[in-house]
Motif scaffolding. Structure first.
Motif: not given
Length: 354
Positions: A70-74, A77-80, A88-92
């Protein structure tokens, strides 16, 4: 992804019986992420599109995951997921590691194979729940009355709710085989979740299997256990052809009832309605607060009739009906009253004796 997590996370309670029941099962396959949550009584599943490089599944804490997303920027989202079931999650510029549990610990989801099925418009079904659910019992002294009866019979679905002091009924035509006629009772938690998740339009498939009811709509799978017990014979309290019929503007009546209700208390939650010469006079009297009187125009020229009702019970159906006018039907001051509309809806309310 956030929309999917928002749909399924309400199923998870604050005190899960098992640690894995606080998690959402995430299955990645064929360009899709499938999210599933359960508390063993209710199971909800939905899906969203995704680029799946390596298929697999894992369970992650759903409340925490939804809060993060909910708090991530639009954006993407990448999950490994590693061999220890950590995501392991990444977003920007954002990075995180979320510790999960093995998917094999998650309960098996039910299927619709070998079930009885009914198909109808989901907007109509949601409307039926909204126009009846408020009449269910709030306490567990008679658990069966906390749910809504779904009666599939004679080519119709009839929704019924009652707490023993009032009854709401709404019916609609549904096409199903005669041998699929059934009476089933939907539990209160399922009622709330369905009213929240169902849309105004689109098809709905309802399946009955092994004392479980499954709803499929908008790529959502929702399953709940049915309430056990025998629902009261509602047909014994449903009647027609009252001797006094009053027509009244729904919104005007609701506004007057709200003003009058402000002068009641929990111990004096009663109002007197007097119908006479095209005028309805409503009065309340409370030793703690005082008195209040209000009037509203009606269409009625019969003999004067006076009856005492619970104002909350009187307001409930008016909040969910949408017609300009409603009909109030009475036989006498001690008999039940009826509220009708321009749809196949009926509301029975018992009078009070003060």
């Amino acid at each position: 992804m956030l929309e999917s997590l928002t749909i399924v996370q309400n199923v998870v309670g604050s005190r899960a019986a098992l640690p894995v029941l606080s998690n959402v099962l995430i299955l990645a396959e064929n360009g899709t992420l499938i999210f599933t949550t359960t508390d063993l009584d209710i199971t909800m599943r939905c899906r969203c599109e995704a680029e799946v490089e390596v298929p697999g599944k894992v369970t992650l804490p759903v409340k925490k995951l939804a809060g993060i997303v909910k708090e991530l920027d639009d954006g993407i989202v990448t999950f490994d997921v590693d061999e220890n079931d950590s995501a392991h999650m990444r977003c920007g510029s954002y990075k995180s590691k979320i510790i999960g549990l093995p998917a094999k610990e998650f309960p098996q989801s039910p299927t619709t194979e070998g079930s009885l099925s009914y198909k109808m418009d989901q907007g109509r079904f949601r409307d039926m729940l909204k126009k009846t659910h408020y009449a269910t019992a709030m306490d567990d002294s008679r658990p069966i009355l906390t749910g809504v009866l779904l009666s599939f019979a004679e080519g119709k679905l009839t929704c019924v709710a009652t707490d023993g002091r009032r009854l709401a009924l709404y019916e609609t035509e549904v096409d199903f085989a005669v041998e699929n006629s059934r009476d089933i009772v939907l539990p209160p938690r399922a009622i709330g979740e369905l009213m929240r998740a169902l849309s105004d339009q689109g098809s709905l498939v309802i399946s009955l299997k092994d004392k479980q009811l499954i709803f499929e709509f908008n790529d959502i799978f929702f399953c709940c256990k049915l309430l056990n017990g025998i629902y009261p014979n509602y047909k014994q309290v449903v009647f027609n052809n009252c001797s006094n019929v009053i027509t009244i503007n729904r919104e005007e009546l609701l506004a007057v009832l709200r003003r009058i209700n402000a002068s009641t208390t929990n111990t004096t939650n009663a109002m007197r309605l007097t119908f006479e010469n095209n005028i309805l006079t409503i009065t309340v009297s409370s030793p703690e607060i005082g008195e209040a009187t209000d009037t509203v125009a009606i269409k009625y020229t019969g003999e004067p009739i006076s009856v005492i009702f619970n104002p909350e019970f009187m307001m409930d159906p008016l909040k969910y009906l949408t017609s300009d006018e409603v009909q109030i039907e009475l036989n006498n001051s001690s008999s039940p009253g009826l509220i009708k509309s321009d749809i196949p809806f009926l509301y029975v309310i018992m009078p009070l004796r003060v």
